[in-house]
Design a protein around this motif. Structure first.
Motif: not given
Length: 567
Positions: A289-307, A313-318
């Motif tokens: 109940r103490r958590i106001a927001a949880v925003t996992p890392f990361i929706l879209n990153y198409q290169d290193v270091p966070f691919d 998906r890599f290449g942006g297809d879905g």
């Protein structure tokens, strides 16, 4: 003297600062969100975080070289339309392999920029920089004391500018050891508090990077420092350091690395496993109940270091399977507070209305707040005695800063007197009074029309028609069978008008072209002079056309003379 003493006592009473921020957990709150690197991903983020709910969160980063008010206002406007709450992490700029260390003098530029934006919701969530227990995030150095000075100075500057800034400290790396490149989080926090003993009181919430370590691959059931539940250990530490244990928690970074990416790494988790971990986390670690927001890392990153963190998906297809696991989580419809402020371009109610009349009042409203006016809003009139009948048109859709027309059709009471009316904009059980006015109900006014017929010394005529048009070119009165006597027509019983407004008055006399005048119709009696009516309508159709020529040729000269100069 007693009143003066009472006033002095009030002035001497201690005054506490009234902050406008509210606890996001005090209202219906959809805690699910996502971390994005590119604002162009906002639409995809909204679909994800608002599935099965509404008003989820995004964490986004604004660098010091990206403080463009016009650009970010468009982004904030898009977030408002999509019902997404921004958590803004401010950043400096890269210098080599590290981020530039912020300076105290930079606070004014951040204050100016962040204050220039109309935020989507009342709370302006601002995270003051990122993981300063990493040297690479702090100009290749580690200094809890310097970060404490920056945090205190920036927080006070923002709070002095607006009560709405919700101050969040930088998220710290809970798994970092003490060494040349990083510092243990507890050591870092203890040194911060030792340097600035009151610093914990400046936090409106707590920022946590509760990653499932080791190697971002830990079990969702693990507990303690360096796990998905790092925030629990952090809140306990804050309490031991003298801070609030019940701070709302914003987990702005979390999540597992997966083996898909620019290159496959089968030492990492499969996306299907991450999917199960996400469902477990939602049911357990994030079900706090103490958590106001949880925003996992990361929706879209198409290169290193966070691919290998990317959900697209890599290449942006879905998207990978764990995206859909997160999207399908049960969520709620959030209801964050928004400042609502509206004004009228000019007064809506006239000073007087004619009794027992049906009129339409048109006004212009400006949206000065944060919410979008839409079909969920209604317009109405509150009547002090309940004798006013009205129907309001649907309110226009207005985003902040926009102006639109509001229209009310009303039937005024028969009984004269002074009435109090309020124009009210409503949504659900909330009401916003746009204007309250005293309106006098008066008897129907009249108008005296001066109508010269050609060059006749005595302008007399029968079967005269008078039309009265309002500003929308709607006929509000049609008087027929009137008599013109010595160039005068008296028209009585003008209902359906709003006194002191301008109307177009048209006079039609058989055989003459119509004449008109725009006149402000006053309470009581109004005198209106019309231009000379010309006797050129020989075919009787009310206008001058080529058909009038044969009609003129067949007319008797005496009749033509009479129309021009007759008695």
């Amino acid at each position: 003297m007693k009143a003066l003493l009472a006033l002095l006592l009030l002035l001497l009473l201690p005054v506490s600062a009234a902050y406008a921020i509210y606890d996001p957990l005090s209202v219906p709150n959809n805690k699910y969100g996502i971390h994005i690197a590119d604002p162009q991903d906002i639409s995809d983020a909204a679909i994800l975080v608002n599935s099965n709910g509404d008003w989820g969160y995004v964490t986004l980063v604004i660098g010091e070289n990206d403080r463009n008010t016009q650009k970010w206002q468009k982004i904030f406007d898009a977030l408002r339309r999509l019902h997404v709450i921004p958590i803004v992490r401010i950043a400096t700029r890269p210098e080599g392999a590290a981020w530039r260390k912020p300076g105290l003098e930079d606070r004014r530029d951040w204050k100016s920029f962040l204050s220039s934006l109309n935020w989507p919701v009342e709370n302006r969530y601002v995270v003051i920089f990122n993981e300063p227990n990493h040297a690479a995030e702090w100009g290749n150095s580690i200094s809890p004391e310097e970060y404490a000075d920056i945090l205190v100075t920036y927080a006070k500057e923002l709070k002095e500018t607006s009560e709405d800034f919700f101050i969040l400290p930088a998220g710290l790396d809970a798994s970092a050891p003490s060494g040349p490149a990083t510092m243990d989080e507890e050591t870092f926090l203890r040194r911060m508090v030792a340097s600035q003993p009151d610093i914990l009181s400046l936090f409106d919430g707590w920022t946590s990077h509760s990653y499932p370590n080791p190697a971002f691959s830990g079990s969702p059931a693990a507990a303690g420092k360096g796990t998905l539940r790092s925030y629990e250990w952090e809140l306990d530490l804050l309490s031991r350091l003298g801070g609030r244990r019940n701070l709302p928690v914003f987990i702005t970074e979390t999540g597992w690395r997966h083996h898909d990416g620019k290159t496959l790494d089968f030492s990492l988790l499969r996306s299907e496993v991450v999917s199960e971990y996400i469902k477990n986390a939602a049911a357990n670690a994030w079900n706090d109940r103490r958590i106001a927001a949880v925003t996992p890392f990361i929706l879209n990153y198409q290169d290193v270091p966070f691919d290998h963190f990317s959900w697209r998906r890599f290449g942006g297809d879905g998207f990978y399977p764990h995206y859909f696991a997160y999207r399908n989580l049960p969520k709620i419809i959030g209801s964050p507070k928004q400042r609502e402020a509206y004004s009228l371009i000019k007064p809506f109610f006239p000073k007087a209305l004619v009794g027992d009349s049906s009129v339409t009042i048109v006004g212009e409203i400006v949206n000065n707040g944060q919410a979008i006016i839409d079909t969920s809003y209604t317009l109405g009139i509150k009547d002090s005695v309940g004798t006013l009948a009205f129907v309001a048109d649907s309110v226009p859709t207005l985003e902040p800063g926009q102006t639109g027309r509001v229209v009310v059709h009303l039937n005024s009471p028969e009984t004269g007197g002074t009435y109090t009316y309020s124009l009210v904009l409503g949504k659900g059980d909330r009401e916003y009074v746009l204007e309250t006015a005293q309106v006098e109900i008066i008897p129907p006014p009249s108008v005296v029309l001066s109508v010269p017929l050609a060059w006749r010394p005595r302008a007399n005529a029968t079967d005269v028609k008078v039309l009265v048009y309002d500003q929308s070119e709607t006929v509000v009165h049609e008087f027929t069978g009137l008599t013109l006597v010595d160039g005068k027509i008296i028209v009585e019983g003008l209902k359906q008008i709003i006194p002191n407004e301008t109307y177009r008055v048209v006079v039609l006399v058989p055989g003459y072209l119509p004449a008109q005048s725009y006149a402000q119709l006053l309470p009581g009696m109004t005198e209106v002079a019309l231009s000379r009516l010309l006797p050129l309508d020989f075919d009787g159709d009310g206008k001058l056309t080529i058909a009038d020529i044969p009609a003129l040729l067949t007319a008797r000269p005496a009749d033509v003379w009479y129309r021009l100069f007759g008695p």
